[in-house]
Design an enzyme around this catalytic site. Structure first.
Site, PDB file in Angstrom:
ATOM      1  N   GLU A  98      45.023  34.786  38.014  1.00 41.64           N
ATOM      2  CA  GLU A  98      45.577  35.417  36.802  1.00 41.64           C
ATOM      3  C   GLU A  98      45.230  36.887  36.909  1.00 41.64           C
ATOM      4  O   GLU A  98      44.088  37.279  36.696  1.00 41.64           O
ATOM      5  CB  GLU A  98      44.935  34.831  35.536  1.00 41.64           C
ATOM      6  CG  GLU A  98      45.129  33.357  35.341  1.00 41.64           C
ATOM      7  CD  GLU A  98      46.560  32.977  34.994  1.00 41.64           C
ATOM      8  OE1 GLU A  98      47.384  33.884  34.759  1.00 41.64           O
ATOM      9  OE2 GLU A  98      46.848  31.774  34.980  1.00 41.64           O
ATOM     10  N   LEU A  99      46.223  37.705  37.222  1.00 45.43           N
ATOM     11  CA  LEU A  99      45.913  39.101  37.580  1.00 45.43           C
ATOM     12  C   LEU A  99      46.444  40.068  36.524  1.00 45.43           C
ATOM     13  O   LEU A  99      46.685  39.692  35.395  1.00 45.43           O
ATOM     14  CB  LEU A  99      46.475  39.386  38.972  1.00 45.43           C
ATOM     15  CG  LEU A  99      46.049  38.345  40.027  1.00 45.43           C
ATOM     16  CD1 LEU A  99      46.676  38.643  41.377  1.00 45.43           C
ATOM     17  CD2 LEU A  99      44.530  38.264  40.146  1.00 45.43           C
ATOM     18  N   GLY A 123      41.305  38.411  36.839  1.00 45.26           N
ATOM     19  CA  GLY A 123      40.800  39.781  36.980  1.00 45.26           C
ATOM     20  C   GLY A 123      41.898  40.681  37.490  1.00 45.26           C
ATOM     21  O   GLY A 123      43.093  40.400  37.301  1.00 45.26           O
ATOM     22  N   SER A 124      41.498  41.738  38.175  1.00 45.22           N
ATOM     23  CA  SER A 124      42.473  42.735  38.615  1.00 45.22           C
ATOM     24  C   SER A 124      43.284  42.237  39.812  1.00 45.22           C
ATOM     25  O   SER A 124      42.824  41.387  40.587  1.00 45.22           O
ATOM     26  CB  SER A 124      41.735  44.017  38.989  1.00 45.22           C
ATOM     27  OG  SER A 124      40.833  43.745  40.030  1.00 45.22           O
ATOM     28  N   GLU A 141      48.240  49.652  33.877  1.00 54.06           N
ATOM     29  CA  GLU A 141      47.692  49.064  32.663  1.00 54.06           C
ATOM     30  C   GLU A 141      46.654  50.020  32.069  1.00 54.06           C
ATOM     31  O   GLU A 141      45.674  50.348  32.742  1.00 54.06           O
ATOM     32  CB  GLU A 141      46.971  47.772  33.059  1.00 54.06           C
ATOM     33  CG  GLU A 141      47.404  46.558  32.330  1.00 54.06           C
ATOM     34  CD  GLU A 141      46.681  45.309  32.849  1.00 54.06           C
ATOM     35  OE1 GLU A 141      46.724  44.316  32.146  1.00 54.06           O
ATOM     36  OE2 GLU A 141      46.073  45.320  33.947  1.00 54.06           O
ATOM     37  N   CYS A 156      44.959  41.263  29.371  1.00 60.28           N
ATOM     38  CA  CYS A 156      45.999  41.397  30.384  1.00 60.28           C
ATOM     39  C   CYS A 156      47.385  41.116  29.813  1.00 60.28           C
ATOM     40  O   CYS A 156      48.387  41.411  30.443  1.00 60.28           O
ATOM     41  CB  CYS A 156      45.704  40.510  31.579  1.00 60.28           C
ATOM     42  SG  CYS A 156      45.394  38.815  31.101  1.00 60.28           S
ATOM     43  N   LYS A 160      31.134  32.227  38.574  1.00 59.93           N
ATOM     44  CA  LYS A 160      30.583  33.587  38.702  1.00 59.93           C
ATOM     45  C   LYS A 160      31.181  34.423  37.574  1.00 59.93           C
ATOM     46  O   LYS A 160      32.288  34.930  37.669  1.00 59.93           O
ATOM     47  CB  LYS A 160      30.937  34.205  40.059  1.00 59.93           C
ATOM     48  CG  LYS A 160      29.945  35.220  40.480  1.00 59.93           C
ATOM     49  CD  LYS A 160      30.299  36.672  40.564  1.00 59.93           C
ATOM     50  CE  LYS A 160      31.425  37.344  39.910  1.00 59.93           C
ATOM     51  NZ  LYS A 160      31.030  38.293  38.864  1.00 59.93           N
ATOM     52  N   PRO A 161      30.452  34.539  36.466  1.00 58.20           N
ATOM     53  CA  PRO A 161      30.988  35.334  35.355  1.00 58.20           C
ATOM     54  C   PRO A 161      30.907  36.816  35.695  1.00 58.20           C
ATOM     55  O   PRO A 161      30.204  37.204  36.626  1.00 58.20           O
ATOM     56  CB  PRO A 161      30.038  34.991  34.200  1.00 58.20           C
ATOM     57  CG  PRO A 161      28.758  34.606  34.849  1.00 58.20           C
ATOM     58  CD  PRO A 161      29.100  34.015  36.192  1.00 58.20           C
ATOM     59  N   TRP A 171      35.312  40.175  32.110  1.00 55.05           N
ATOM     60  CA  TRP A 171      34.480  40.463  30.944  1.00 55.05           C
ATOM     61  C   TRP A 171      35.278  40.465  29.641  1.00 55.05           C
ATOM     62  O   TRP A 171      34.675  40.469  28.572  1.00 55.05           O
ATOM     63  CB  TRP A 171      33.807  41.837  31.121  1.00 55.05           C
ATOM     64  CG  TRP A 171      34.802  42.906  31.509  1.00 55.05           C
ATOM     65  CD1 TRP A 171      35.075  43.325  32.787  1.00 55.05           C
ATOM     66  CD2 TRP A 171      35.692  43.624  30.652  1.00 55.05           C
ATOM     67  NE1 TRP A 171      36.091  44.261  32.760  1.00 55.05           N
ATOM     68  CE2 TRP A 171      36.478  44.473  31.464  1.00 55.05           C
ATOM     69  CE3 TRP A 171      35.892  43.641  29.272  1.00 55.05           C
ATOM     70  CZ2 TRP A 171      37.466  45.314  30.952  1.00 55.05           C
ATOM     71  CZ3 TRP A 171      36.881  44.482  28.753  1.00 55.05           C
ATOM     72  CH2 TRP A 171      37.644  45.309  29.598  1.00 55.05           C
ATOM     73  N   ASN A 172      36.613  40.490  29.699  1.00 50.45           N
ATOM     74  CA  ASN A 172      37.330  40.698  28.430  1.00 50.45           C
ATOM     75  C   ASN A 172      37.382  39.447  27.554  1.00 50.45           C
ATOM     76  O   ASN A 172      37.446  39.551  26.336  1.00 50.45           O
ATOM     77  CB  ASN A 172      38.719  41.315  28.647  1.00 50.45           C
ATOM     78  CG  ASN A 172      39.620  40.479  29.508  1.00 50.45           C
ATOM     79  OD1 ASN A 172      39.177  39.524  30.141  1.00 50.45           O
ATOM     80  ND2 ASN A 172      40.894  40.817  29.547  1.00 50.45           N
TER      81      ASN A 172
HETATM   82  P1  ADP Z   1      38.351  43.963  35.707  1.00 52.17           P
HETATM   83  O1  ADP Z   1      39.246  45.113  36.024  1.00 52.17           O
HETATM   84  O2  ADP Z   1      38.853  43.050  34.654  1.00 52.17           O
HETATM   85  O3  ADP Z   1      36.903  44.304  35.600  1.00 52.17           O
HETATM   86  P2  ADP Z   1      37.764  42.806  38.259  1.00 52.17           P
HETATM   87  O4  ADP Z   1      38.801  42.220  39.117  1.00 52.17           O
HETATM   88  O5  ADP Z   1      37.029  44.002  38.761  1.00 52.17           O
HETATM   89  O6  ADP Z   1      38.529  43.050  36.917  1.00 52.17           O
HETATM   90  O7  ADP Z   1      36.689  41.747  37.822  1.00 52.17           O
HETATM   91  C1  ADP Z   1      36.964  40.413  37.494  1.00 52.17           C
HETATM   92  C2  ADP Z   1      35.914  39.525  38.080  1.00 52.17           C
HETATM   93  O8  ADP Z   1      35.961  39.665  39.493  1.00 52.17           O
HETATM   94  C3  ADP Z   1      34.483  39.869  37.674  1.00 52.17           C
HETATM   95  O9  ADP Z   1      33.733  38.671  37.583  1.00 52.17           O
HETATM   96  C4  ADP Z   1      33.997  40.673  38.844  1.00 52.17           C
HETATM   97  O10 ADP Z   1      32.600  40.610  38.991  1.00 52.17           O
HETATM   98  C5  ADP Z   1      34.682  39.952  39.977  1.00 52.17           C
HETATM   99  N1  ADP Z   1      34.809  40.729  41.219  1.00 52.17           N
HETATM  100  C6  ADP Z   1      34.943  42.069  41.373  1.00 52.17           C
HETATM  101  N2  ADP Z   1      34.974  42.402  42.677  1.00 52.17           N
HETATM  102  C7  ADP Z   1      34.874  41.235  43.382  1.00 52.17           C
HETATM  103  C8  ADP Z   1      34.829  40.878  44.755  1.00 52.17           C
HETATM  104  N3  ADP Z   1      34.907  41.805  45.718  1.00 52.17           N
HETATM  105  N4  ADP Z   1      34.699  39.565  45.076  1.00 52.17           N
HETATM  106  C9  ADP Z   1      34.613  38.618  44.120  1.00 52.17           C
HETATM  107  N5  ADP Z   1      34.635  38.885  42.814  1.00 52.17           N
HETATM  108  C10 ADP Z   1      34.765  40.162  42.434  1.00 52.17           C
END
Ligand code: ADP
Length: 484
Positions: free
Chosen positions: A256-257, A234-235, A387, A290, A181-182, A157-158
């Protein structure tokens, strides 16, 4: 609510095989405005079945898209790019509404996002192969590049626009088709991009967008043998989960974590330049990136001067809704983000940190956090190892170069690092000693379309953008011709 020049850009449906559609069972999720908490609208909560349909559409489109010429793909990408620029004001407004960042930053992200499309339109024509001298006279060996196939693109989302263009543009340039998948928190920026791609003439099924909660969609994308590649930002926790879920079907991965960026200011730094860069690196997007400086390591001789100059700038920052003129720090994305920031702040204060920028002029609303400069930060505090993802700048004091490098590298993450010095010898020593995928010397920014972006250690796999960005979506094929 939304005063768009082109209201059709605000779409509340998923895009599957060229059709704008709801979820098969009609389920939806709501999306809110972080500035007010008010609901903006809904999007389909796509099921496994919807996801399968999107994968099938992408697989069908791949059969013809891969056969288009590079010039044709480049032409379509150029048109998509131009439409982003033409619609930048509307796209920025949609982004600020769902994400919260100040409108000027949102507009900046649209232009930044567009640069990836332009760059990869140019790169599309340059996926060269090679010929290799054979070990025997009756053989020729040729190496060519082929698109990986259907790529699943999962984004956070950032940066609701640029994280999508940074993945989709090279995928499409390479000849891949995508299922996006946004983030469920910021789907409207993605859907508007999908509409503009359609208007640019990118064929149905080449870009599919499925919205909704992530678990089932993620499990379906990773389990499918038809998805040959996952690109995720994402994370680290989710990245590692996706990696495990991809193991049975052995997919290509770009991840990209998380990061834990050090920002080192040596005694011999240009103080004003370091403060300016700290503002950019730490407070962009409210600290929710990040590559944001997470730990500001400042050498003892310049510590007090740096702290005071930075604090003066931070005290003057305007906090408010992203749509208000002059806002520098918008609301945080959600209540969980605010809780994490406050936990880090409370922990740091309990362990002896001092907030030198206290303020009591925050706007109403639960998602606002005051930008803060903390002195007296130590490695025992949570904000040293996690973070914070918020507008908090903790200043750690160090004495020697060796100590700074040890603290900087003392993290399982390795995305971005920044350092400031005017000494040429130190510049090379420190730059080479930092265990990070991106190092900024005398600059607080490392993100641009022309340069590889990515991390080492638990910050991920692969590099996006730059001259190597398209490789992530290409396979190498070796063609042996024998018996000549
Ligand atoms: P943030 O901490 O930046 O919100 P996330 O890793 O939770 O990071 O989210 C980044 C993306 O990963 C989002 O699109 C979120 O919907 C998706 N996401 C979160 N959990 C899962 C999962 N179990 N499988 C696939 N995508 C996921």
């Amino acid at each position: 609510m939304l005063k768009l020049k082109d209201p059709s850009l605000f779409i509340q449906q998923a895009l599957i095989g060229g059709a704008w559609t709801g979820a098969a069972g009609g389920a939806t999720v709501t999306v809110d405005d972080p500035a007010t908490g008010a609901v903006i609208g809904t999007v389909p909560d796509c099921s496994a079945e919807d996801t399968e349909r999107a994968i099938a559409a992408a697989a069908a489109a791949f059969r013809t898209w891969r056969l288009t010429t590079a010039a044709e793909r480049a032409r379509l990408l150029e048109r998509w790019h131009d439409l982003l620029i033409e619609n930048a004001d509307d796209l920025a407004l949609i982004m600020t509404l769902e994400q919260g960042k100040p409108l000027a930053e949102a507009r900046g992200e649209i232009l930044y996002g567009a640069t990836f499309i332009k760059w990869f339109a140019e790169e599309a024509r340059r996926s060269y192969g090679m010929t290799i001298p054979a070990p025997t006279t009756d053989r020729r060996i040729l190496v060519s590049k082929e698109p990986v196939g259907v790529a699943a693109v999962i984004t956070p989302w950032n940066f609701p626009n640029a994280m999508i263009t940074r993945k989709c543009a090279p995928a499409l340039a390479a000849g891949c088709t995508v299922v996006i998948k946004p983030s469920e928190l910021t789907p409207y920026s993605a859907l508007a991009l999908g509409l503009l791609a359609e208007r640019a003439g990118i064929p149905a099924g080449v870009i599919n967008i499925i919205t909704g909660l992530p678990k089932i969609i993620g499990a379906t994308l990773t389990a499918s043998p038809d998805v040959r590649k996952i690109s995720f930002t994402g994370s680290t926790a989710v990245g590692s989960l996706l990696m495990a879920q991809c193991a049975p079907t052995v997919k290509r991965l770009s991840l990209e974590l998380g990061g834990n960026a050090p920002f080192i200011v040596f005694d011999d730094a240009d103080l004003d330049a370091a403060v300016e860069a700290a503002i950019v690196s730490k407070f962009r997007n409210g600290g929710q990136t990040c590559v944001c400086a997470n730990r500001l390591l400042v050498q003892a001789g310049i510590y007090d001067a740096f702290a005071e100059k930075l604090a003066a700038r931070v005290r003057a920052m305007r906090v408010g809704p992203g749509v208000d003129d002059g806002t520098q720090i918008g609301p945080m994305i959600n209540a969980a983000a605010v809780r994490k920031i406050n936990t880090h702040l409370d922990d740091a204060m309990a362990l002896g940190a001092r907030n030198i920028t206290p303020r009591d002029d925050l706007p109403m609303g639960e998602r606002y956090v005051a930008p803060a400069v903390l002195t007296g930060a130590t490695t025992a505090m949570r904000l040293a190892s996690e973070e914070t993802f918020g507008p908090v700048a903790p200043l750690f004091r160090f004495e020697s170069e060796a100590e700074a490098i040890e603290i900087a590298n003392g993290t399982p993450y390795g995305l971005a690092a920044y350092f400031f010095t005017e000494n040429l010898h130190r510049a090379w020593r420190v730059g080479e000693a930092l265990e990070f995928g991106m190092v900024g010397l005398n600059t607080g920014s490392v993100s641009m379309e022309v340069a590889p972006f990515g991390g080492v250690k638990q910050s991920g796999l692969g590099r996006e953008g730059g001259p190597t960005g398209m490789e992530e979506y290409l396979e190498v094929k070796t063609f042996h011709v024998g018996g000549l």
